[in-house]
Design an enzyme around this catalytic site. Structure first.
Site, short mmCIF file in Angstrom:
data_model
loop_
_atom_site.label_atom_id
_atom_site.label_comp_id
_atom_site.label_asym_id
_atom_site.label_seq_id
_atom_site.Cartn_x
_atom_site.Cartn_y
_atom_site.Cartn_z
N ASP A 248 0.84 -1.20 0.00
CA ASP A 248 0.00 0.00 0.00
C ASP A 248 0.87 1.24 0.00
O ASP A 248 2.03 1.19 0.35
CB ASP A 248 -0.83 0.03 1.29
CG ASP A 248 -2.07 -0.81 1.15
OD1 ASP A 248 -2.32 -1.27 0.03
OD2 ASP A 248 -2.76 -0.98 2.16
N LYS A 270 -2.98 3.28 -3.13
CA LYS A 270 -4.25 3.90 -3.47
C LYS A 270 -4.27 5.27 -2.81
O LYS A 270 -4.42 5.39 -1.61
CB LYS A 270 -5.41 3.05 -2.97
CG LYS A 270 -5.55 1.76 -3.76
CD LYS A 270 -6.72 0.98 -3.29
CE LYS A 270 -6.41 0.41 -1.92
NZ LYS A 270 -7.55 -0.19 -1.28
N ALA A 332 -2.85 1.56 13.55
CA ALA A 332 -2.48 2.95 13.86
C ALA A 332 -2.99 3.35 15.25
O ALA A 332 -2.28 4.02 16.00
CB ALA A 332 -3.04 3.87 12.79
N MET A 383 -8.95 7.69 8.71
CA MET A 383 -9.34 8.38 7.46
C MET A 383 -10.30 9.54 7.76
O MET A 383 -11.31 9.69 7.10
CB MET A 383 -9.98 7.39 6.47
CG MET A 383 -8.99 6.38 5.96
SD MET A 383 -9.77 5.09 4.97
CE MET A 383 -10.31 3.96 6.25
N1 SAH Z 1 -4.94 -0.92 8.25
C1 SAH Z 1 -4.54 0.37 8.71
C2 SAH Z 1 -5.56 1.42 8.40
C3 SAH Z 1 -5.79 1.66 6.98
S1 SAH Z 1 -6.87 2.97 6.68
C4 SAH Z 1 -4.23 0.28 10.19
O1 SAH Z 1 -4.54 -0.73 10.81
O2 SAH Z 1 -3.67 1.22 10.72
C5 SAH Z 1 -5.79 4.33 6.50
C6 SAH Z 1 -5.88 5.22 7.69
O3 SAH Z 1 -5.16 4.66 8.76
C7 SAH Z 1 -5.26 6.57 7.48
O4 SAH Z 1 -6.14 7.46 6.84
C8 SAH Z 1 -5.00 6.99 8.89
O5 SAH Z 1 -6.17 7.44 9.50
C9 SAH Z 1 -4.61 5.68 9.54
N2 SAH Z 1 -3.15 5.48 9.58
C10 SAH Z 1 -2.46 4.49 9.02
N3 SAH Z 1 -1.14 4.62 9.29
C11 SAH Z 1 -1.02 5.73 10.03
C12 SAH Z 1 0.09 6.40 10.63
N4 SAH Z 1 1.33 5.96 10.51
N5 SAH Z 1 -0.18 7.52 11.32
C13 SAH Z 1 -1.42 7.99 11.47
N6 SAH Z 1 -2.49 7.39 10.93
C14 SAH Z 1 -2.30 6.27 10.24
#
Ligand code: SAH
Length: 462
Positions: A248, A270, A332, A383
């Site tokens: 990703d 994406k 996250a 998001m």
């Molecule tokens: N599968 C991922 C989430 C995917 S959706 C997870 O478990 O974290 C994508 C969203 O995840 C982003 O828009 C943001 O809100 C969050 N995100 C993912 N990585 C991040 C990071 N390093 N710092 C802050 N937000 C993060």
């Protein structure tokens, strides 16, 4: 398309040509490559044409064309280089049922002869409907260069081997075999002579049968929020073994560097609102590489099971009967909450926590705002940048306390991590003013521990 390309069976059939000069000769050179019976009708016949007749390549009728001359002909060419004569003979041929071509007269012709790249039995026909002969010539020259001269011989030998190749499953596997033959092993072998081709085919087939036995596999791996130290050991081991890594946009370069050096790395990133690779295309990509017998690591930010469209990929893998495994990662919210010194749940504050998304496929996502508006509720908003004002409005409308703490953490666990503490009342414009450029997660109902301590202290002094 005004002209429909076909390959006409002409072996043993009549092709009649009226004319005995240069235009006739040019066409005859091409027609003599076929197995058709050629008849040339003209009152004046060039010496080369006579020679070909003597060699038995064609038959000559030395007079002007008359009715009956084109009977049973499949094709007829008018090549007299004389418009009136061409019109006359064409009318005869037409009446006798032949398809007519008049040299250099596209409008009155019923068919055209394409530019041809001849690697018999491989024949490439190029047509531009008369619009761009220069282009046709350029394409022909390009193909002549690209297609090995031995291609025809290879195709003929390949044909005798088709039966043996049926041990490979139909479709992609067989196609891969043949393209490896025609564009790799075949041309190599033929340099040693035609006798080397069949043994080369046999070796190649053995290789492909062996490769066929190697089953592909897909690991659906969580890469965590960015810090490589937040990878699980399972994730690291999977990266060590991967032939192909499909990742990703949010997966960091530092993590990709941990992949096996020989691995193919594919960015299926994406971008939230920009051009993006469609989910179906990503599914197909994963399946395709696994079907090639590869160990594929599908690397997703955070945990693959959280807003990761994991199920669509799993369904594609199951439909294709490919083995897979899910390797969880640190989402996250987990990493972010740790970095603000808080817990996702806490006795007497919140006995549940929600992971919500600001967006779903239909736009802003709706949630149980009434429940979320209760005191002590905690939610991690993924998001949630674009939807901040919507979420703020909904919560306030459902009676949430405007002083509810809110913490935005951008680039969680990365060197450029940023923490912005605010309240629900200030959620916007704070988020917009913060100018967030990286991924960000927002905690509703949680303040950074330090900020909370400071606020308490301030209260004490107040
Ligand atoms: N599968 C991922 C989430 C995917 S959706 C997870 O478990 O974290 C994508 C969203 O995840 C982003 O828009 C943001 O809100 C969050 N995100 C993912 N990585 C991040 C990071 N390093 N710092 C802050 N937000 C993060």
């Amino acid at each position: 398309m005004q002209h429909f390309p076909i390959f006409l069976a002409v072996a043993g059939r009549r092709i009649v040509l009226s004319g005995g000069g240069d235009a006739a000769m040019a066409k005859l050179r091409l027609l003599m490559k076929t197995e058709a019976h050629l008849t040339v009708i003209a009152s004046e016949i060039a010496p080369d044409i006579r020679k070909w007749a003597a060699q038995g390549k064609l038959q000559i009728i030395e007079r002007a064309m008359e009715p009956g001359d084109a009977l049973c002909a499949a094709l007829f060419y008018a090549a007299n280089e004389d418009d009136a004569e061409d019109a006359r003979v064409s009318a005869i041929a037409n009446a006798e049922g032949a398809l007519v071509n008049i040299i250099d007269n596209l409008a009155d012709s019923q068919f055209i002869t394409p530019a041809i790249v001849d690697r018999d039995p491989v024949t490439v026909a190029i047509g531009t409907e008369g619009a761009a002969p220069v282009l046709a010539r350029a394409i022909k020259a390009d193909l002549e260069e690209r297609l090995p001269p031995s291609l025809g011989v290879l195709a003929r030998i390949g044909k005798t081997f088709r039966h043996a190749v049926e041990v490979l499953p139909m479709g992609r596997k067989r196609r891969d075999f043949w393209s490896a033959f025609y564009f790799g092993k075949g041309p190599q072998a033929i340099e040693e002579g035609e006798d080397a081709v069949i043994p080369a085919l046999e070796t190649l087939l053995d290789d492909h049968i062996m490769a066929e036995a190697k089953e592909g596999h897909v690991d659906l791996v969580g890469a965590g929020p960015g810090d490589p130290e937040l990878l699980t050991l399972k994730a690291r081991n999977a990266l060590d073994k991967a032939d192909v890594v499909i990742h990703d946009r949010l997966v960091t370069g530092e993590i990709l560097e941990l992949a096996r050096r020989e691995a193919i790395i594919i960015d299926a990133g994406k971008t939230g609102f920009g051009p993006s690779m469609k989910q179906e295309d990503i599914d197909a990509l994963i399946v395709q590489h696994a079907q090639d017998g590869h160990h594929v690591v599908r690397l997703k930010a955070g945990d693959p099971t959280v807003f990761g469209r994991l199920d669509e990929e799993i369904e594609a893998l199951e439909a294709a009967d490919i083995s897979y495994r899910i390797v969880p990662g640190i989402t996250a919210a987990s990493a972010a909450v740790a970095n603000i010194g808080q817990s996702l749940t806490k006795r007497q504050r919140n006995s549940s926590v929600r992971l919500i998304t600001g967006h779903d496929t239909k736009g802003y996502a709706d949630h149980d705002w009434r429940a979320l508006a209760q005191p002590g509720e905690v939610a991690a908003i993924y998001m949630g940048k674009k939807s901040a004002r919507f979420i703020q409005g909904r919560l306030l409308m459902h009676g949430a306390d405007p002083h509810t703490p809110l913490t935005i953490i951008e680039n969680v666990s990365r060197p450029d991590q940023r923490i912005v503490a605010t309240t629900l009342a200030e959620m916007e414009p704070t988020m917009t003013n913060a100018g967030l450029t990286g991924p960000a997660i927002t905690f509703y109902g949680l303040a950074p521990r330090d900020a909370q301590a400071n606020a308490l202290k301030l209260k004490e002094f107040a």
